[in-house]
Design a protein around this motif. Structure first.
Motif, PDB file in Angstrom:
ATOM      1  N   THR A 211     -22.302   5.233  24.009  1.00 51.91           N
ATOM      2  CA  THR A 211     -20.877   5.446  24.275  1.00 51.91           C
ATOM      3  C   THR A 211     -20.517   5.085  25.718  1.00 51.91           C
ATOM      4  N   ARG A 212     -21.543   4.882  26.559  1.00 54.30           N
ATOM      5  CA  ARG A 212     -21.295   4.587  27.974  1.00 54.30           C
ATOM      6  C   ARG A 212     -21.930   3.274  28.427  1.00 54.30           C
ATOM      7  N   GLU A 213     -22.940   2.797  27.694  1.00 52.29           N
ATOM      8  CA  GLU A 213     -23.676   1.610  28.114  1.00 52.29           C
ATOM      9  C   GLU A 213     -23.543   0.510  27.072  1.00 52.29           C
ATOM     10  N   THR A 214     -23.591  -0.721  27.504  1.00 52.91           N
ATOM     11  CA  THR A 214     -23.339  -1.866  26.638  1.00 52.91           C
ATOM     12  C   THR A 214     -24.517  -2.126  25.702  1.00 52.91           C
ATOM     13  N   TRP A 215     -24.203  -2.347  24.436  1.00 57.34           N
ATOM     14  CA  TRP A 215     -25.200  -2.769  23.448  1.00 57.34           C
ATOM     15  C   TRP A 215     -25.424  -4.250  23.681  1.00 57.34           C
ATOM     16  N   SER A 216     -26.628  -4.624  24.116  1.00 61.17           N
ATOM     17  CA  SER A 216     -26.853  -5.977  24.609  1.00 61.17           C
ATOM     18  C   SER A 216     -27.202  -6.943  23.487  1.00 61.17           C
ATOM     19  N   ALA A 217     -27.225  -8.221  23.845  1.00 63.46           N
ATOM     20  CA  ALA A 217     -27.583  -9.256  22.879  1.00 63.46           C
ATOM     21  C   ALA A 217     -29.034  -9.137  22.440  1.00 63.46           C
ATOM     22  N   ALA A 218     -29.846  -8.446  23.227  1.00 66.96           N
ATOM     23  CA  ALA A 218     -31.261  -8.274  22.874  1.00 66.96           C
ATOM     24  C   ALA A 218     -31.478  -7.141  21.886  1.00 66.96           C
ATOM     25  N   ASP A 219     -30.436  -6.350  21.636  1.00 68.56           N
ATOM     26  CA  ASP A 219     -30.559  -5.229  20.708  1.00 68.56           C
ATOM     27  C   ASP A 219     -30.252  -5.677  19.281  1.00 68.56           C
ATOM     28  N   PRO A 220     -30.753  -4.943  18.279  1.00 63.44           N
ATOM     29  CA  PRO A 220     -30.504  -5.333  16.886  1.00 63.44           C
ATOM     30  C   PRO A 220     -29.028  -5.250  16.489  1.00 63.44           C
ATOM     31  N   THR A 221     -28.665  -6.020  15.525  1.00 70.53           N
ATOM     32  CA  THR A 221     -27.345  -5.921  14.901  1.00 70.53           C
ATOM     33  C   THR A 221     -27.427  -4.936  13.746  1.00 70.53           C
ATOM     34  N   GLY A 222     -26.391  -4.130  13.582  1.00 65.65           N
ATOM     35  CA  GLY A 222     -26.336  -3.227  12.435  1.00 65.65           C
ATOM     36  C   GLY A 222     -25.701  -3.921  11.248  1.00 65.65           C
ATOM     37  N   TYR A 223     -26.238  -3.638  10.050  1.00 62.07           N
ATOM     38  CA  TYR A 223     -25.753  -4.301   8.844  1.00 62.07           C
ATOM     39  C   TYR A 223     -25.371  -3.286   7.772  1.00 62.07           C
ATOM     40  N   THR A 224     -24.421  -3.696   6.943  1.00 64.46           N
ATOM     41  CA  THR A 224     -24.010  -2.877   5.805  1.00 64.46           C
ATOM     42  C   THR A 224     -24.002  -3.735   4.552  1.00 64.46           C
ATOM     43  N   GLN A 225     -23.871  -3.066   3.412  1.00 61.29           N
ATOM     44  CA  GLN A 225     -23.866  -3.754   2.120  1.00 61.29           C
ATOM     45  C   GLN A 225     -22.700  -3.211   1.311  1.00 61.29           C
ATOM     46  N   HIS A 226     -21.873  -4.087   0.777  1.00 57.99           N
ATOM     47  CA  HIS A 226     -20.744  -3.680  -0.052  1.00 57.99           C
ATOM     48  C   HIS A 226     -21.170  -3.752  -1.517  1.00 57.99           C
ATOM     49  N   ALA A 227     -21.363  -2.581  -2.120  1.00 52.64           N
ATOM     50  CA  ALA A 227     -21.938  -2.511  -3.462  1.00 52.64           C
ATOM     51  C   ALA A 227     -23.285  -3.219  -3.435  1.00 52.64           C
ATOM     52  N   MET A 228     -23.451  -4.314  -4.175  1.00 61.18           N
ATOM     53  CA  MET A 228     -24.721  -5.025  -4.208  1.00 61.18           C
ATOM     54  C   MET A 228     -24.621  -6.407  -3.570  1.00 61.18           C
ATOM     55  N   SER A 229     -23.687  -6.531  -2.616  1.00 62.30           N
ATOM     56  CA  SER A 229     -23.494  -7.806  -1.929  1.00 62.30           C
ATOM     57  C   SER A 229     -24.622  -8.063  -0.944  1.00 62.30           C
ATOM     58  N   PRO A 230     -24.690  -9.266  -0.367  1.00 61.17           N
ATOM     59  CA  PRO A 230     -25.638  -9.495   0.733  1.00 61.17           C
ATOM     60  C   PRO A 230     -25.286  -8.580   1.910  1.00 61.17           C
ATOM     61  N   PHE A 231     -26.267  -8.290   2.755  1.00 61.05           N
ATOM     62  CA  PHE A 231     -26.001  -7.476   3.941  1.00 61.05           C
ATOM     63  C   PHE A 231     -25.152  -8.265   4.931  1.00 61.05           C
ATOM     64  N   ARG A 232     -24.155  -7.563   5.513  1.00 61.57           N
ATOM     65  CA  ARG A 232     -23.244  -8.195   6.460  1.00 61.57           C
ATOM     66  C   ARG A 232     -23.177  -7.364   7.739  1.00 61.57           C
ATOM     67  N   ALA A 233     -22.954  -8.030   8.863  1.00 64.34           N
ATOM     68  CA  ALA A 233     -22.854  -7.325  10.141  1.00 64.34           C
ATOM     69  C   ALA A 233     -21.681  -6.356  10.092  1.00 64.34           C
ATOM     70  N   VAL A 234     -21.869  -5.178  10.688  1.00 66.60           N
ATOM     71  CA  VAL A 234     -20.855  -4.122  10.626  1.00 66.60           C
ATOM     72  C   VAL A 234     -19.924  -4.168  11.828  1.00 66.60           C
ATOM     73  N   VAL A 235     -18.807  -3.487  11.667  1.00 73.11           N
ATOM     74  CA  VAL A 235     -17.943  -3.165  12.807  1.00 73.11           C
ATOM     75  C   VAL A 235     -18.457  -1.848  13.386  1.00 73.11           C
ATOM     76  N   PRO A 236     -18.873  -1.804  14.641  1.00 73.94           N
ATOM     77  CA  PRO A 236     -19.392  -0.551  15.199  1.00 73.94           C
ATOM     78  C   PRO A 236     -18.266   0.419  15.540  1.00 73.94           C
ATOM     79  N   GLU A 237     -18.636   1.688  15.719  1.00 76.05           N
ATOM     80  CA  GLU A 237     -17.673   2.670  16.179  1.00 76.05           C
ATOM     81  C   GLU A 237     -17.162   2.289  17.565  1.00 76.05           C
ATOM     82  N   GLY A 238     -15.916   2.663  17.862  1.00 74.72           N
ATOM     83  CA  GLY A 238     -15.402   2.459  19.211  1.00 74.72           C
ATOM     84  C   GLY A 238     -16.130   3.360  20.191  1.00 74.72           C
TER      85      GLY A 238
END
Length: 461
Positions: A211-238
């Motif tokens: 909440t205070r420090e930047t999530w860097s390009a070296a960190d993993p991307t979070g993914y979600t799945q809509h029903a049984m769709s392919p995994f897609r990058a998520v919108v993170p919390e503000g």
């Protein structure tokens, strides 16, 4: 402190003197199989046992560009942060700067019924404050930045969901209040206090506050799945939404260092650790299965287990400590779905295998024989105690025969588990016959006679 040093050492270079090669391979197989079954992109896992530690990452941190996950990458641990916030309150109590029985009014008097709710009830989720973050996705308002004050103004100044201490209900709002209390007492940002009193002493160098420090390009991307769709990058919390309820990100190995500190009692004094890990009780004495920031209970075999899960947008985790066995299991994933729980459960089963039943084959044979007799209205008294013989009156025996005989010969008859109780072996069996699934519950005396043989139909899923 040897376990903590070993975890640090094994993060720096390959550590051949870790868990046995056979156990390492079994862990690898569990994680890779689960990722393949679920499609979850990646996982970072740390398993500690006695003085040995195995930390490794699997799968992908990103799909675009394709980036393998590594053990040095941070994953968001979300609500696994709560046990650390609970420890921070207990450290301040050790410093005599506050008490678990202080009321919220001492620090935030404007909140609803603040004079009636204690810090202990906040940590134990028995306060009654409504959860500001119950959803498992990021609603539009949560994609915007917020502050702790804004969260409390909206959710902690409305009517309580229940009277304090009368119910257990998980609420992230409790921990936003806890974070504010820590900052008011210490005069420093929450993350600074945690680093000084917990992370730096334990050598947890990867930790950041998302909440205070930047999530860097070296960190993993979070993914979600809509029903049984392919995994897609998520919108993170503000920024601000996670705060003390789930603000931390770190490597699996660093979270394992925290687990090691609980086992070694190196951060908290014994009475504080006891408070953190003791089940909170409601008014009237009902247990909650929750301490002051973590779930507390036992395995089916009676081993003490301290655990918590965590969920942030695109990241799920499960962290479990078995304090009496010197074991911890940390599972962090960057994909939503069941992989994190499945991996944790399978690893627990790997480390705590069920006790072998040397009489399994004989017990199954006896159960099949006894069941067959009941189908025909016959009672094998050579396999029956006097108590069970008295249970099987003519009427009861007739009911068993009338309901079981039409099902015909079982398609399958399998054992479902065994344990000990009342000086007897308890064994369960599952029977599939005539389009039905039956459950059989038995008690067997040391002499090998049935003292119970009850049959019920399992409902169809």
């Amino acid at each position: 402190m040897r376990r903590l040093a070993l975890i640090a050492f094994c993060m720096a270079i390959p550590c051949p003197a870790q868990l046995s090669p056979q156990l390492q391979k079994s862990i690898d197989d569990v994680v890779l199989r689960t990722l393949a079954e679920t499609g979850v992109p990646g996982a970072s896992v740390a398993v500690a046992k006695d003085e040995s530690v195995y930390a490794k990452a699997y799968g992908f941190a990103k799909f675009d560009p394709k980036t393998p996950a590594t053990a040095e990458m941070r994953f968001k641990i979300a609500s696994n942060s709560k046990q650390i916030a609970g420890a921070a309150i207990l450290l301040l109590a050790e410093d005599r700067k506050l008490s678990l029985d202080d009321t919220v009014a001492k620090y935030l008097p404007a909140l609803t019924r603040a004079k009636e709710i204690t810090l202990r009830q906040l940590l134990a989720h028995t306060s009654g404050y409504q959860d500001y973050y119950p959803l498992d996705y990021v609603a539009p308002y949560m994609a915007k930045d917020t502050t702790a004050n804004q969260i409390l103004d909206k959710w902690a100044k409305k009517d309580l969901d229940f009277d304090p201490g009368t119910k257990w209900q998980y609420s992230n709002t409790n921990y936003v209040i806890i974070g504010q209390v820590i900052e008011k007492v210490t005069g420093t940002p929450l993350i600074d206090f945690l680093k000084k009193r917990i992370f730096q002493p334990l050598g947890m160098r990867s930790v950041i506050d998302v909440t205070r420090e930047t999530w860097s390009a070296a960190d993993p991307t979070g993914y979600t799945q809509h029903a049984m769709s392919p995994f897609r990058a998520v919108v993170p919390e503000g920024n601000g939404w996670m705060y003390a309820a789930g603000e931390l990100a770190m490597t699996a190995a660093d979270l394992a260092k925290w687990d090691a500190s609980l086992i070694e009692r190196s951060v908290l004094k014994p009475e504080s650790l006891r408070a953190l890990t003791t089940e909170a009780l409601l008014k009237g004495g009902t247990g909650t299965r929750y301490g002051l920031g973590m779930q507390v209970g036992t395995t089916p075999k009676g081993n003490r287990r301290w655990s918590h899960s965590g969920g942030a947008s695109g990241f799920l985790s499960r962290n479990t400590t078995f304090p009496d066995d010197g074991i911890s299991i940390t599972v962090l994933t960057n994909g939503e779905g069941t992989a994190f729980e499945t991996i944790a459960q399978r690893l627990e089963e790997l480390l705590f295998p069920p006790t072998a039943d040397p009489s399994a084959a004989e017990a199954l044979e006896k159960a099949i024989k006894f069941y067959s007799g009941l189908q025909n209205g016959e009672l094998d008294r050579s396999l029956t105690t006097l108590d069970l013989e008295s249970y099987f009156t003519r009427e009861v025996l007739a009911d068993f025969a009338a309901s079981l005989k039409p099902l015909g010969v079982p398609e399958s008859f399998t054992a479902t588990g065994h344990s000990e109780r009342g000086g007897m072996a308890t064994r369960g069996f599952a029977v599939k016959a005539g389009g039905k699934t039956l459950s059989i519950s038995t008690f067997v005396t040391p002499e090998g006679k049935f003292d119970q043989f009850l049959i019920s139909e399992k409902p169809k899923p």
